[in-house]
Motif scaffolding. Structure first.
Motif, PDB file in Angstrom:
ATOM      1  N   MET A   1      60.663-100.156 -35.987  1.00  0.00           N
ATOM      2  CA  MET A   1      61.248-100.160 -34.351  1.00  0.00           C
ATOM      3  C   MET A   1      60.763 -98.997 -34.028  1.00  0.00           C
ATOM      4  O   MET A   1      60.657 -98.036 -34.353  1.00  0.00           O
ATOM      5  N   ASP A   2      60.112 -99.428 -32.818  1.00  0.00           N
ATOM      6  CA  ASP A   2      59.724 -98.788 -31.534  1.00  0.00           C
ATOM      7  C   ASP A   2      59.976 -98.138 -30.405  1.00  0.00           C
ATOM      8  O   ASP A   2      60.636 -99.164 -29.379  1.00  0.00           O
ATOM      9  N   LEU A   3      60.612 -97.121 -29.968  1.00  0.00           N
ATOM     10  CA  LEU A   3      61.506 -96.425 -28.827  1.00  0.00           C
ATOM     11  C   LEU A   3      61.121 -96.087 -28.478  1.00  0.00           C
ATOM     12  O   LEU A   3      61.123 -94.754 -28.216  1.00  0.00           O
ATOM     13  N   THR A   4      60.538 -96.181 -27.549  1.00  0.00           N
ATOM     14  CA  THR A   4      59.537 -95.112 -26.590  1.00  0.00           C
ATOM     15  C   THR A   4      58.755 -93.727 -27.582  1.00  0.00           C
ATOM     16  O   THR A   4      57.248 -93.576 -28.095  1.00  0.00           O
ATOM     17  N   ASP A   5      58.664 -92.574 -27.784  1.00  0.00           N
ATOM     18  CA  ASP A   5      58.207 -91.687 -28.331  1.00  0.00           C
ATOM     19  C   ASP A   5      58.716 -91.196 -29.627  1.00  0.00           C
ATOM     20  O   ASP A   5      58.931 -90.078 -30.453  1.00  0.00           O
ATOM     21  N   LEU A   6      59.826 -92.668 -30.221  1.00  0.00           N
ATOM     22  CA  LEU A   6      60.358 -92.448 -32.068  1.00  0.00           C
ATOM     23  C   LEU A   6      60.146 -93.876 -32.383  1.00  0.00           C
ATOM     24  O   LEU A   6      60.451 -94.939 -31.304  1.00  0.00           O
ATOM     25  N   PHE A   8      60.384 -96.480 -36.108  1.00  0.00           N
ATOM     26  CA  PHE A   8      61.165 -95.400 -37.153  1.00  0.00           C
ATOM     27  C   PHE A   8      61.103 -97.254 -38.184  1.00  0.00           C
ATOM     28  O   PHE A   8      60.644 -98.127 -37.482  1.00  0.00           O
ATOM     29  N   ASP A   9      60.608 -97.056 -39.469  1.00  0.00           N
ATOM     30  CA  ASP A   9      60.700 -98.663 -40.073  1.00  0.00           C
ATOM     31  C   ASP A   9      62.433 -98.947 -40.600  1.00  0.00           C
ATOM     32  O   ASP A   9      63.138 -98.078 -41.435  1.00  0.00           O
ATOM     33  N   PRO A  11      64.813-100.965 -43.479  1.00  0.00           N
ATOM     34  CA  PRO A  11      65.135-102.051 -43.934  1.00  0.00           C
ATOM     35  C   PRO A  11      65.459-103.678 -43.776  1.00  0.00           C
ATOM     36  O   PRO A  11      65.577-104.150 -42.659  1.00  0.00           O
ATOM     37  N   MET A  12      64.428-104.435 -44.272  1.00  0.00           N
ATOM     38  CA  MET A  12      63.887-105.762 -44.474  1.00  0.00           C
ATOM     39  C   MET A  12      65.203-106.812 -44.240  1.00  0.00           C
ATOM     40  O   MET A  12      65.419-107.248 -43.023  1.00  0.00           O
ATOM     41  N   ALA A  13      66.279-106.108 -44.739  1.00  0.00           N
ATOM     42  CA  ALA A  13      67.619-107.018 -44.883  1.00  0.00           C
ATOM     43  C   ALA A  13      68.816-106.514 -43.149  1.00  0.00           C
ATOM     44  O   ALA A  13      69.593-107.459 -42.679  1.00  0.00           O
ATOM     45  N   TRP A  14      68.199-105.430 -42.982  1.00  0.00           N
ATOM     46  CA  TRP A  14      68.429-105.065 -41.245  1.00  0.00           C
ATOM     47  C   TRP A  14      67.784-105.818 -40.711  1.00  0.00           C
ATOM     48  O   TRP A  14      66.764-106.334 -40.560  1.00  0.00           O
ATOM     49  N   LYS A  15      68.308-106.059 -39.433  1.00  0.00           N
ATOM     50  CA  LYS A  15      68.272-107.168 -38.211  1.00  0.00           C
ATOM     51  C   LYS A  15      68.034-106.287 -36.621  1.00  0.00           C
ATOM     52  O   LYS A  15      69.120-105.505 -35.980  1.00  0.00           O
TER      53      LYS A  15
END
Length: 133
Positions: A1-6, A8-9, A11-15
């Motif tokens: 997930m890319d949120l401008t200046d932050l 992170f990855d 888990p695959m099961a999360w959406k």
């Protein structure tokens, strides 16, 4: 997930989802665990460098929960501070009854008994990021 200046990855099961509110910068659906009534949801918030103090936000989160045993929420909550890479993180975990939503613009979730709130504040130079689920 890319949120401008932050970024992170997850888990695959999360959406990753479209945020339910314009106040949210991101939103993630976490599949329910065995015995849970519903999926979990993590809201990601960023309000800039003047988003209020860490303690004020943590106390507000505590105020959204009630303990069935009558204990003061802040005394029953698990709280820890740690680093992820070079970022300071403060996380809380508390169980009890989630009260109806008190956030302006957010739909009321109604009271939810047997709930767990897990929330964290990640300190960045650009200001704190808030994760709440």
């Amino acid at each position: 997930m890319d949120l401008t200046d932050l970024s992170f990855d997850i888990p695959m099961a999360w959406k990753s989802e479209v945020p339910a509110s314009s106040m949210r910068r991101g939103q993630v659906r976490v599949p329910k665990a065995e015995g849970d009534a519903e999926d979990g949801e993590i809201g990601v918030f960023y309000f800039g460098p003047s988003a209020g103090g860490v303690e004020a936000n943590i106390q507000r989160w505590y105020g959204q929960m009630e303990r069935p045993d009558g204990k003061v929420v802040s005394e029953a909550a698990k709280r820890e501070s740690f680093k992820v890479k070079d970022l300071e993180v403060i996380a809380i975990e508390v169980t009890g009854t989630l009260k109806a939503s008190m956030m302006p613009g957010m739909p009321s979730a109604g009271e939810k008994k047997g709930w767990m709130m897990v929330a964290a504040i990640v300190q960045l130079p650009s200001g704190p990021w808030f994760f709440k689920g």
